[in-house]
Design an enzyme around this catalytic site. Sequence first.
Site, PDB file in Angstrom:
ATOM      1  N   HIS A 381       0.830  -1.203   0.000  1.00  0.00           N
ATOM      2  CA  HIS A 381       0.000   0.000   0.000  1.00  0.00           C
ATOM      3  C   HIS A 381       0.869   1.259   0.000  1.00  0.00           C
ATOM      4  O   HIS A 381       0.550   2.234  -0.699  1.00  0.00           O
ATOM      5  CB  HIS A 381      -0.925  -0.010   1.215  1.00  0.00           C
ATOM      6  CG  HIS A 381      -2.085   0.919   1.121  1.00  0.00           C
ATOM      7  ND1 HIS A 381      -2.194   2.055   1.875  1.00  0.00           N
ATOM      8  CD2 HIS A 381      -3.193   0.879   0.335  1.00  0.00           C
ATOM      9  CE1 HIS A 381      -3.322   2.677   1.585  1.00  0.00           C
ATOM     10  NE2 HIS A 381      -3.953   1.990   0.651  1.00  0.00           N
ATOM     11  N   CYS A 382       1.951   1.235   0.753  1.00  0.00           N
ATOM     12  CA  CYS A 382       2.856   2.386   0.809  1.00  0.00           C
ATOM     13  C   CYS A 382       3.464   2.708  -0.554  1.00  0.00           C
ATOM     14  O   CYS A 382       3.819   3.858  -0.833  1.00  0.00           O
ATOM     15  CB  CYS A 382       4.000   2.120   1.781  1.00  0.00           C
ATOM     16  SG  CYS A 382       3.513   1.719   3.460  1.00  0.00           S
TER      17      CYS A 382
END
Length: 399
Positions: A381-382
């Site tokens: 996600h980052c």
Amino acid sequence: MGNRLPSRRTLLRSGAALAAWGLIEGCSSTGTEEGAGPTASSSAAQPAGTGAPTSALRQTMPAESMPHTRTFMSWPALEEVWGDQLPGVREDIAGLAQAVAGFEPVVLMARPDQADQARQMCGSSVEVIDLMVDDLWARDTGPTFVIGDQGLAGVDLNFNGWGGKQVHTADAQVARTLLERYGIPRIQAPVTGEGGAIEVDGEGTLMATESSWVNENRNPGKSRDLIEADLKELFGVRKVLWVEGVAGQDITDCHIDALARFAEPGVVVLHTPAPDTPPDVWTTASAQARQVLGSATDAEGRTLRIVDLPEPDFDLVEGRGKDFLATYLNYYVVNGGVIVPRFGDRAADDRAVGVIGDLHPGRKVTQVSINTIASGGGGIHCATQQQPQRPPTSPSAAP
């Protein structure tokens, strides 16, 4: 691991050390435009590269599960940050980009002198564009997209290296530069933060940690109430659910996207420590989040259902280190699928696929090995940022 500089979960490279490299960015934690602060109103949509608001725009951030036009990613650039892990983290990013490209278009930003290597490693399914970046964390450095009556816009959250803890010479400009390239209006936020520090359900509720927003390293002198009002206006939400988080123990000050996520409105997935994990600040943060969210209601008045997502057994994870972010919660929802990390603990990996698959029915779950990315304190996600599609408008009724 070589002489490696602190990563996303390692604390506190001093400002003096940054200055010694000549890499410290000259902007304050409240603005990026030649020393000036942000615009007065977060609802002022601005053409990219200009400082003048053109119109009032009421906007909202769609849930990640809504259709995407594309995903943006970044190519890790700096040996000073990754040391001898740079080849490995580039392999992880290439594999992740290819996995996402199996579901939707991917645009990967890379420095001009590194773009050819990125193209070779990612293959033809991934579009690589020349754009100056420092590192791979596109969720935090890129714009966070919102949709309003006038279309798509990008919120620039004034990235300042997670409160001045990391190199951000180029990354501080990524949101602005990317929006300019695509001709997307830019909204300069009146607060400083990162895309990984917010989580929305698409129906009026936002989750965040106090540690990464109500913090002098990003928003000096601003109360939680003032920050909450800004977040509501920026992202079109009616209610903000705050959990404490952890300040000063990792470079993000405990982003929400590694602690709690919305699977759907009314359902929260919570990172859960592995069994027999000794108590520490992270187990305390998870327990506190469970207590707060378990007794909270969302903007629609629903009581939240909490679903546990246990982390893997560290003893079974290859390539771990003190900065390793061992959470399955940092997954990414794409068009028709979900991209989930694989850490090497087979039982935990399989359990995560089952839990996440059940939470996202009808989507294909794809696991990707990201242990080098995780060793830098981040996850899938980052490393990704979605550009949502604007919902089709209903045709006007015939006169």
